[in-house]
Design a protein around this motif. Structure first.
Motif, PDB file in Angstrom:
ATOM      1  N   SER A  52       0.849  -1.194   0.000  1.00 53.49           N
ATOM      2  CA  SER A  52       0.000   0.000   0.000  1.00 53.49           C
ATOM      3  C   SER A  52       0.882   1.240   0.000  1.00 53.49           C
ATOM      4  O   SER A  52       1.945   1.252   0.631  1.00 53.49           O
ATOM      5  N   TRP A  78      -8.781   9.599   5.098  1.00 55.65           N
ATOM      6  CA  TRP A  78      -9.035   8.739   3.930  1.00 55.65           C
ATOM      7  C   TRP A  78     -10.150   7.738   4.242  1.00 55.65           C
ATOM      8  O   TRP A  78     -11.071   7.533   3.448  1.00 55.65           O
ATOM      9  N   ASP A  96     -13.513   9.438   4.505  1.00 51.82           N
ATOM     10  CA  ASP A  96     -14.054   9.697   3.170  1.00 51.82           C
ATOM     11  C   ASP A  96     -14.664   8.421   2.578  1.00 51.82           C
ATOM     12  O   ASP A  96     -15.782   8.434   2.075  1.00 51.82           O
ATOM     13  N   LEU A  97     -13.933   7.317   2.685  1.00 52.24           N
ATOM     14  CA  LEU A  97     -14.468   6.044   2.166  1.00 52.24           C
ATOM     15  C   LEU A  97     -15.759   5.669   2.888  1.00 52.24           C
ATOM     16  O   LEU A  97     -16.734   5.261   2.275  1.00 52.24           O
ATOM     17  N   VAL A 141     -17.404   3.725  -4.977  1.00 49.60           N
ATOM     18  CA  VAL A 141     -16.041   3.501  -4.504  1.00 49.60           C
ATOM     19  C   VAL A 141     -15.356   2.724  -5.603  1.00 49.60           C
ATOM     20  O   VAL A 141     -15.843   1.676  -6.021  1.00 49.60           O
ATOM     21  N   THR A 142     -14.275   3.246  -6.121  1.00 46.22           N
ATOM     22  CA  THR A 142     -13.647   2.605  -7.271  1.00 46.22           C
ATOM     23  C   THR A 142     -12.913   1.328  -6.866  1.00 46.22           C
ATOM     24  O   THR A 142     -12.559   1.139  -5.700  1.00 46.22           O
ATOM     25  N   ARG A 175      -9.956   0.681  -7.645  1.00 45.95           N
ATOM     26  CA  ARG A 175      -8.626   1.097  -7.206  1.00 45.95           C
ATOM     27  C   ARG A 175      -8.624   1.391  -5.697  1.00 45.95           C
ATOM     28  O   ARG A 175      -7.710   1.011  -4.968  1.00 45.95           O
ATOM     29  N   GLU A 176      -9.688   2.065  -5.244  1.00 49.38           N
ATOM     30  CA  GLU A 176      -9.780   2.404  -3.822  1.00 49.38           C
ATOM     31  C   GLU A 176      -9.953   1.155  -2.966  1.00 49.38           C
ATOM     32  O   GLU A 176      -9.373   1.043  -1.887  1.00 49.38           O
ATOM     33  N   LYS A 200      -6.701  -0.536  -2.743  1.00 44.88           N
ATOM     34  CA  LYS A 200      -5.815   0.171  -1.810  1.00 44.88           C
ATOM     35  C   LYS A 200      -6.222  -0.125  -0.364  1.00 44.88           C
ATOM     36  O   LYS A 200      -5.366  -0.333   0.501  1.00 44.88           O
ATOM     37  N   LEU A 201      -7.524  -0.167  -0.129  1.00 46.05           N
ATOM     38  CA  LEU A 201      -8.030  -0.476   1.217  1.00 46.05           C
ATOM     39  C   LEU A 201      -7.606  -1.882   1.637  1.00 46.05           C
ATOM     40  O   LEU A 201      -7.083  -2.091   2.737  1.00 46.05           O
TER      41      LEU A 201
END
Lengths: 222, 112
Positions: free
Chosen positions: A164, A202, A205-206, B10-11, B13-14, B17-18
């Protein structure tokens, strides 16, 4: 094992950035320190540890081992003495007094803060599976279709690339500060505090995009 | 309606990453997984295992003539491994001469 704050500390001792540190001294997606072929830590020299002033928590704890479950509960146990280790190991004293003597308090504090964020991430991932709120595959042409397992092309050094971008504290803070028009903190403590805040924002936001007013249990159809 | 749906996106990609960050933190900090019951068992086993390892790590046999130590020997690796494997492990010690058991010297229990 090495967390973002530990990587930053060791990088500073060596006079390099976290991006370079991860590329040169980490393995397993930037989560562990590299070992030599005989199993020795990459930082172990004839005169001792090269990063001793900022050695990671796992080294400070030895011969204690720490287990940490998903609820954040901690337990400690004693590892067997290693034949080549020059450390004096005894059973006098308490875990608490040993931890105090090793200066682990800030490391445990940081580890616990990252642990809280980790548990939030797990919660979000669990929610994604149920709510199915991921955008359609068409939005990302390079991504495989859902349900199709794709074997990625693995580069020879792929395990040294961070899993990450958040693991690279310098790079992620540079990006965050550039977006917020602020200066990147120089001190490790301040940098880590900002790193934790940036990850928190972050996740906020998610979370805000995944949690809508009608999502609460009481509002759902039976 | 449209606005609300936009907020939901939520893409991939996100999500990747998560998941990547959760995996990285899991490994970096050694966070354990599993059901609540499984976790308790795992933690208990971890603590017991480490305790047994430490208890038997430097075990030795010693032979004395009165107060004089004549000889000593560490436990053979296989014996050590068995005693360190489980709190209920037991080893029987028997003395043999010319292939015949001469004396049963008793037992060694891992929990002791």
């Amino acid at each position: 094992m090495a967390g973002p704050h530990e990587i930053m500390g060791m990088a500073r001792v060596l006079g390099i950035g976290t991006t370079e540190f991860l590329a040169l001294y980490s393995d397993n997606g930037g989560t562990t320190l590299r070992s030599e072929e005989d199993g020795r830590c990459v930082f172990l020299t004839a005169s001792g540890c090269r990063v001793h002033p900022r050695r990671p928590l796992v080294c400070r704890l030895y011969p204690l081992g720490r287990s940490n479950n998903e609820r954040g509960e901690e337990r400690f146990a004693v590892f067997p003495a290693q034949p080549d280790c020059e450390a004096v190991v005894g059973r006098d004293g308490t875990v608490e007094s040993f931890l105090e003597s090793q200066g682990v308090a800030p490391y445990l504090g940081w580890s616990r803060r990252y642990g809280e964020l980790y548990r939030r991430m797990l919660g979000l991932l669990d929610g994604l599976d149920i709510q199915g709120k991921i955008d359609a595959p068409a939005a990302d042409a390079s991504a495989p279709e859902a349900g199709i397992t794709e074997t990625p092309a693995v580069e020879p050094s792929a395990d040294r690339s961070p899993l990450s971008s958040w693991q690279d504290v310098d790079a992620s803070l540079a990006e965050y500060c550039s977006a917020h028009g602020s200066a990147v903190p120089k001190e490790i403590d301040e940098a880590i505090a900002l790193h934790l805040r940036a990850i928190e924002e972050w996740l906020d936001d998610l979370e805000s995009r995944l949690t809508l007013p009608g999502d609460s249990e009481g509002d759902r159809e039976p | 309606m449209g606005k609300q749906e936009d907020r939901k996106i939520v893409t991939r990609r996100e999500v990747l990453k998560l998941a990547g960050t959760a995996t990285a933190f899991c490994t970096s900090f050694g966070f354990l997984h599993g059901s609540q019951t499984g976790q308790v068992v795992q933690d208990k086993h971890f603590a017991e295992y480490k305790h047994l390892q430490a208890r038997w790590q430097q075990a030795e046999f010693k032979w004395y003539k009165g107060n004089e130590l004549l000889s000593s020997a560490p436990f053979p690796a296989k014996v050590l491994k068995h005693l360190q494997s489980d709190e209920t492990a037991v080893i029987e010690l028997k003395l043999f001469r010319t292939g015949q058991m001469f004396k049963n010297l008793g037992t060694i229990e891992a929990k002791h």
